[in-house]
Motif scaffolding. Structure first.
Motif, PDB file in Angstrom:
ATOM      1  N   SER A 334      40.317 103.506  70.518  1.00 44.33           N
ATOM      2  CA  SER A 334      40.217 104.375  69.356  1.00 44.33           C
ATOM      3  C   SER A 334      38.782 104.545  68.898  1.00 44.33           C
ATOM      4  O   SER A 334      38.439 105.492  68.222  1.00 44.33           O
ATOM      5  N   SER A 335      37.918 103.607  69.267  1.00 47.95           N
ATOM      6  CA  SER A 335      36.517 103.706  68.862  1.00 47.95           C
ATOM      7  C   SER A 335      35.657 102.943  69.853  1.00 47.95           C
ATOM      8  O   SER A 335      36.130 102.134  70.626  1.00 47.95           O
ATOM      9  N   SER A 336      34.373 103.189  69.801  1.00 42.24           N
ATOM     10  CA  SER A 336      33.408 102.523  70.671  1.00 42.24           C
ATOM     11  C   SER A 336      32.058 102.585  70.000  1.00 42.24           C
ATOM     12  O   SER A 336      31.855 103.349  69.061  1.00 42.24           O
ATOM     13  N   ARG A 337      31.115 101.741  70.465  1.00 48.45           N
ATOM     14  CA  ARG A 337      29.798 101.792  69.857  1.00 48.45           C
ATOM     15  C   ARG A 337      29.134 103.135  70.170  1.00 48.45           C
ATOM     16  O   ARG A 337      29.439 103.757  71.177  1.00 48.45           O
ATOM     17  N   PRO A 338      28.236 103.598  69.287  1.00 44.64           N
ATOM     18  CA  PRO A 338      27.623 104.920  69.483  1.00 44.64           C
ATOM     19  C   PRO A 338      26.935 105.035  70.842  1.00 44.64           C
ATOM     20  O   PRO A 338      26.342 104.082  71.333  1.00 44.64           O
ATOM     21  N   PHE A 339      27.049 106.193  71.431  1.00 42.38           N
ATOM     22  CA  PHE A 339      26.434 106.458  72.735  1.00 42.38           C
ATOM     23  C   PHE A 339      25.459 107.619  72.561  1.00 42.38           C
ATOM     24  O   PHE A 339      25.854 108.696  72.104  1.00 42.38           O
ATOM     25  N   ALA A 340      24.190 107.398  72.889  1.00 39.52           N
ATOM     26  CA  ALA A 340      23.137 108.385  72.628  1.00 39.52           C
ATOM     27  C   ALA A 340      23.155 109.507  73.653  1.00 39.52           C
ATOM     28  O   ALA A 340      23.033 109.268  74.857  1.00 39.52           O
ATOM     29  N   MET A 341      23.321 110.747  73.188  1.00 36.73           N
ATOM     30  CA  MET A 341      23.212 111.943  74.016  1.00 36.73           C
ATOM     31  C   MET A 341      22.541 113.026  73.181  1.00 36.73           C
ATOM     32  O   MET A 341      22.629 113.020  71.953  1.00 36.73           O
ATOM     33  N   LEU A 342      21.859 113.959  73.834  1.00 43.59           N
ATOM     34  CA  LEU A 342      21.182 115.048  73.139  1.00 43.59           C
ATOM     35  C   LEU A 342      21.425 116.373  73.853  1.00 43.59           C
ATOM     36  O   LEU A 342      21.632 116.401  75.067  1.00 43.59           O
ATOM     37  N   VAL A 360      16.711 102.181  74.010  1.00 42.47           N
ATOM     38  CA  VAL A 360      17.225 102.567  75.321  1.00 42.47           C
ATOM     39  C   VAL A 360      16.077 103.151  76.127  1.00 42.47           C
ATOM     40  O   VAL A 360      15.062 103.578  75.583  1.00 42.47           O
ATOM     41  N   SER A 361      16.221 103.155  77.448  1.00 39.80           N
ATOM     42  CA  SER A 361      15.147 103.655  78.306  1.00 39.80           C
ATOM     43  C   SER A 361      15.341 105.113  78.678  1.00 39.80           C
ATOM     44  O   SER A 361      14.437 105.729  79.227  1.00 39.80           O
TER      45      SER A 361
END
Length: 469
Positions: A334-342, A360-361
């Protein structure tokens, strides 16, 4: 609890097919085997208890259901369903398990016929003992080999003088196509640090900060040494007298074993450690031999274990089935830690802020459907040296424009996705390791087969933290 074998079939083709369901609490992916003579048909036999069950197929990284079998809307989307009811059968002699499974008929649907043979355990899965055995063998291998073995037959290693102006260093690394270099202090007669892409990101962020004392003109004379000292003040790394605390260079000796080198990289959070040989006992006249990275160490592991991977079942496990990498929410979550995308239209300054703040790299660049277009990494910052692009307002420059600086102007934007290193969630750990062992590859973007929708990222650091526990 009584468990009985049920045969599942996926008749619609694919490269790799798995099945999961309520019968194993959605906690395990069971691989399905291709039927001989029927390349589009995959089958697997699972141990199932009596009662109603739900299940789905994972086909080339995409969750699917069989529309020709009973299905419904469930907690995990559209799922297939079946009910397992015991059928009394008199059996004179209990056959071996493999004989029972091989005697089952092959059909194009789900076989509901239940054998009266009791299975004493669930379908095979990777045990904690297998994981620990794998980690032990890898640890023993790394401890038995040295950093000297990482040295290539030929190559070059670039070092920068600490008195070199930051601007010249920026342009030099861009021209050489490298993202970092060790720093040499001629007065001290030793290597004292590393200048990396992260330094340039911080410098450019300072340039964009109106309260900063560092201006673009000052980069002409501002030395690497002065920047490192200023960075210490910025990070409040000072002693009780307000003086910057000197940081010791993290490096490896040529005779250090690869396990120690790996742990140095992981514990310090750096991308590389210089391999330095000191011919004299007092450490004078140090010789820079190589830059050790997790990629080079992983290449040694793959070369050694590739032909004996069958003895390490963990290496044949799909990455989806192990605690590895950073993922977007998966089925059943139902949820997960934030995942960075742009998006490609995002400002470059937002990308740089995200790289620093999220630690993050790299950041996947995606379209409106979250399908992978490109990736912006810390090392891409050196492309801003072209045409002095770093003098522009980073809030007005988009990620798309920044990525174009590092590409041939005649190359279509869609073709740049080829430089993105990707994998599927169903790829084995060994296959992922082999991809990450290629020079210059630090992470793989996990995508959905067909749509290239981003599902996660797995990095060199993720793999080594898992392998070494």
């Amino acid at each position: 609890m009584m468990l009985f074998p049920i045969q599942f079939t996926w008749p619609y083709g694919g490269r790799s097919v798995f099945i999961s369901g309520s019968f194993n609490r959605w906690a395990e992916l069971v691989p399905m085997s291709q039927v001989e003579g029927a390349p589009n048909v995959f089958q697997a036999v699972c141990a199932v208890s009596h009662g109603c069950h739900e299940y789905k197929f994972l086909v080339d990284g995409e969750w699917r259901h069989d529309e020709r079998q009973p299905h419904k809307n469930g907690e995990y989307g559209i799922v297939n369903t079946f009910e397992a009811l015991p059928v009394p059968v008199e059996v004179a002699q209990v056959q071996p398990r493999l004989d029972v499974l091989n005697s089952m008929e092959v059909d194009t649907g789900l076989t509901h016929r239940i054998s009266a043979v009791t299975l004493n355990q669930a379908m095979p899965r990777i045990s904690e003992e297998d994981v620990q055995a794998c980690r032990h063998r890898i640890s023993v291998f790394l401890a038995a080999h040295t950093a000297y073995e990482l040295l290539p037959e030929s190559g070059k290693v670039v070092a920068l003088d600490v008195n070199l102006p930051v601007k010249q260093a920026f342009h030099f690394l861009s021209e050489q196509g490298i993202a970092l270099a060790p720093l040499w202090d001629n007065c001290k007669g030793k290597f004292v640090g590393v200048l990396s892409a992260s330094d340039f990101i911080l410098i450019l962020r300072e340039l964009g900060n109106h309260g900063s004392n560092l201006t673009e003109e000052e980069l002409e004379t501002h030395t690497i040494s002065a920047w490192k000292e200023g960075k210490a003040y910025m990070n409040r790394q000072v002693d009780g007298h307000g003086r910057p605390i000197p940081k010791h260079l993290i490096y490896a000796g040529s005779c250090d074993n690869l396990k120690d080198v790996t742990l140095k990289i992981l514990q310090s959070g750096v991308a590389i450690v210089p391999v330095i040989h000191s011919p004299s006992e007092d450490g004078s006249f140090p010789q820079l031999l190589h830059l050790a990275s997790l990629s080079g160490i992983l290449k040694c592991l793959c070369r050694y274990f590739k032909h004996c991977s069958d003895s390490l079942p963990v290496l044949q496990l799909p990455i989806y089935a192990m605690p590895l990498g950073t993922w977007v929410p998966r089925i059943g979550e139902s949820s997960s830690r934030p995942f960075a995308m742009l998006r490609p239209t995002a400002s470059l300054s937002s990308a740089l802020n995200m790289l620093v703040q999220a630690r993050v790299s790299s950041i996947p660049i995606v379209d409106d459907n979250d399908s992978l277009l490109d990736i912006y990494s810390r090392s891409d910052i050196t492309a801003l040296a072209k045409g002095r692009a770093y003098t522009h307002n980073l809030n007005e420059m988009t990620v798309y424009q920044a990525l174009q600086l590092g590409q041939d102007s005649n190359t279509p934007y869609e073709m740049r996705s080829q430089r993105c290193q990707m994998c599927l969630r169903t790829d084995t750990l060994l296959k992922v390791m082999e991809q990450l062992a290629n020079p210059g590859v630090r992470r793989l973007v996990i995508v959905e087969a067909g749509s290239n929708r981003v599902e996660g990222v797995v990095s060199l650091t993720d793999v080594f933290r898992f392998l070494l526990g």
